[in-house]
Design a protein around this motif. Structure first.
Motif, mmCIF file in Angstrom:
data_model
loop_
_atom_site.group_PDB
_atom_site.id
_atom_site.type_symbol
_atom_site.label_atom_id
_atom_site.label_comp_id
_atom_site.label_asym_id
_atom_site.label_seq_id
_atom_site.Cartn_x
_atom_site.Cartn_y
_atom_site.Cartn_z
ATOM 1 N N SER A 173 1.966 -0.698 0.624
ATOM 2 C CA SER A 173 2.004 -1.442 1.880
ATOM 3 C C SER A 173 0.829 -1.001 2.737
ATOM 4 C CB SER A 173 3.320 -1.198 2.627
ATOM 5 O OG SER A 173 4.428 -1.639 1.855
ATOM 6 N N ASN A 174 0.198 -1.957 3.407
ATOM 7 C CA ASN A 174 -0.955 -1.672 4.255
ATOM 8 C C ASN A 174 -1.968 -0.795 3.502
ATOM 9 O OD1 ASN A 174 0.204 -3.077 6.463
ATOM 10 N ND2 ASN A 174 1.441 -1.256 6.955
ATOM 11 N N ASN A 208 -1.358 -5.937 1.446
ATOM 12 C CA ASN A 208 -0.755 -5.853 2.777
ATOM 13 C C ASN A 208 0.711 -5.438 2.762
ATOM 14 O OD1 ASN A 208 -3.109 -6.567 4.176
ATOM 15 N ND2 ASN A 208 -2.758 -8.734 3.720
ATOM 16 N N ASP A 209 1.510 -5.998 1.858
ATOM 17 C CA ASP A 209 2.941 -5.758 1.984
ATOM 18 C C ASP A 209 3.611 -5.763 0.621
ATOM 19 O OD1 ASP A 209 5.410 -5.359 3.099
ATOM 20 O OD2 ASP A 209 5.750 -7.473 3.563
ATOM 21 N N ASN A 210 4.189 -4.613 0.259
ATOM 22 C CA ASN A 210 5.063 -4.480 -0.897
ATOM 23 C C ASN A 210 4.468 -5.099 -2.165
ATOM 24 O OD1 ASN A 210 6.960 -3.179 0.663
ATOM 25 N ND2 ASN A 210 8.126 -5.043 1.097
#
Length: 467
Positions: free
Chosen positions: A272-273, A310-312
């Protein structure tokens, strides 16, 4: 050395002493047998001619005809023997060159495989670990009775990182003995962690150094600009406290040497990120494992790869940077050509015999030139394009073939035979459209022979040829 890099199995290689001795023995046996047959046939005809020369005139005529035919046979046998000698010697030469070239190609392939699939530097993503107490049940024996016991045990659990900002700079050194390349790595990463647990504030930040290094220096772990020290030497587990809902940042830096690849492994974590920027200050270079970067920037001195998740996002294989190599294309083409070269030579000589009156001297010179051209092609293709090399060699071959005729007409006939019987067939085995090129060469040969003998459109006089 593996058998795959020693040559084509089953083909003779005259660079091997055992095979060279065996070849010489077989040639000696075959030569003695051929000489014996020729001498025996000549002696038999001479004896029959001497026995029947007075009393049987009709058989004498028959024997005389046999003697004349035998004399013609001997003259034709000289050409046949010379062509067979050139064919056999050319076959062993070409098979030896084919083995040597195959060995060279396999060595190049092994070098490329070693440079791509050799040692690697693998950076594993850090983890945040905490210990929790969980209930457990087990049975034991007390005073001869089985007793069920309810207890608790310590279990390690892991939490994902809230963010990763990584930048790695890579330099390459190729002047290292016994290694294809060595990477010099300058690594810096900021990892953000948020405590989303309500009842736990004791954690361990586990950040082991990268795997596969030969030299590691200046390895530091910092939390909010304060350097952390491991609790035990060699144990890269750093305890820290963080209240529920709070966040903190860890910075990992080091310099290392190893390689010749650098990859980042997520250790089966969800990203993430996440942002990874790899700057390679050398060329050629490419991204590893097929994980395509979001951005690729190239200038004269370096190439920058950037991966952004960015995410998961789950990434199964390690991804990163490796030294790219030019692909080895069209392997096996030259060994195949060399194995078929004696057949091409026989085709070419047959065209010359059907077009020009060939002397033994001309046949020997033509055969030597042909196989010398193939020998030159074998070594030129090691550092230049095979089609271009054969084009250059073909010009030399055609210039030399021009000398087979004493007039322009005879020389043009020799040039046509060389193009149809040697230049195009060899080129056809080098280019991708082999069938089309070989078909064109065969059609050109048939058309030339038909024009030369059936339609007499290209009639040649005896004075046109060299004796």
């Amino acid at each position: 050395m593996s058998s795959s890099t020693q040559g084509v199995p089953g083909l003779p290689d005259l660079t091997h002493p055992t095979e060279l001795i065996q070849f010489g023995t077989e040639v000696l046996k075959a030569s003695l047998l051929l000489v014996f047959l020729i001498v025996a046939l000549g002696v038999a005809i001479a004896l029959m001619s001497f026995a029947l020369r007075r009393h049987q005139p009709e058989p004498m005529v028959f024997i005389g005809e046999w003697a004349v035919r035998y004399s013609q046979l001997l003259r034709g046998l000289q050409h046949l023997t010379l062509v067979l000698v050139l064919l056999v010697v050319g076959f062993f030469l070409c098979s030896t060159l084919s083995n040597r070239y195959h060995h060279w190609e396999q060595t190049k392939v092994a070098q490329v495989v070693e440079s791509v699939a050799g040692d690697k530097l693998e950076q594993v993503a850090p983890q945040v670990r905490y210990v929790t107490q969980e209930p457990t049940t087990y049975t034991t024996q007390v005073n001869g009775k089985i007793v069920k016991v309810n207890d608790t045990q310590s279990v390690n659990r892991f939490l994902p990182l809230a963010g990763s900002q990584i930048q790695v700079k890579l330099d390459q050194n190729t002047d290292v003995r016994g290694r294809s390349a060595v990477y010099r790595v300058d690594y810096g990463a900021d990892y953000k962690f948020v405590n989303r647990l309500k009842d736990t504030n004791n954690f361990f930040f586990e950040a082991p150094p990268l795997n596969g290094y030969s030299l590691l220096s200046n390895y530091k772990i910092e939390r909010d600009r304060n350097r952390l020290e491991p609790t035990n030497p060699g144990d890269y587990s750093f305890p820290f406290r963080l209240q529920p809902g709070e966040e903190t940042t860890f910075r990992v830096t080091y310099q290392a040497q190893g390689g010749p690849r650098w990859v980042y492994s997520t250790a089966d974590q969800l990203l993430s990120n996440f942002r990874l920027t790899a700057i390679a200050n050398f060329a050629p270079v490419d991204f590893a494992s097929g994980i395509v970067p979001n951005e690729i920037k190239t200038d004269r001195r370096s190439t920058q790869f950037t991966w952004i998740f960015n995410d998961n996002v789950s990434v199964k294989n390690p991804f990163g940077v490796f030294t790219n190599t030019n692909p080895l294309q069209n392997t096996g083409i030259v060994p195949r050509l060399l194995l078929l070269a004696p057949a091409i030579f026989l085709w070419w000589i047959l065209l010359l015999y059907l077009s020009l009156p060939m002397s033994l001297k001309n046949v020997a010179i033509a055969g030597s030139i042909f196989f010398a051209c193939l020998l030159t092609l074998t070594y030129l293709t090691r550092f230049m394009n095979a089609e271009l090399a054969w084009t250059m060699i073909s010009l030399v071959l055609l210039i030399l073939t021009w000398g087979l005729g004493s007039t322009r007409s005879a020389s043009l006939a020799a040039i046509i035979c060389t193009i149809a019987g040697a230049v195009l067939p060899v080129l056809g085995l080098l280019v991708p459209f082999s069938g089309l090129t070989l078909s064109g060469a065969g059609l050109l040969s048939a058309v030339w022979l038909a024009v030369r003998h059936w339609y007499n459109w290209y009639g040649l006089q005896p004075e046109d040829f060299k004796k």
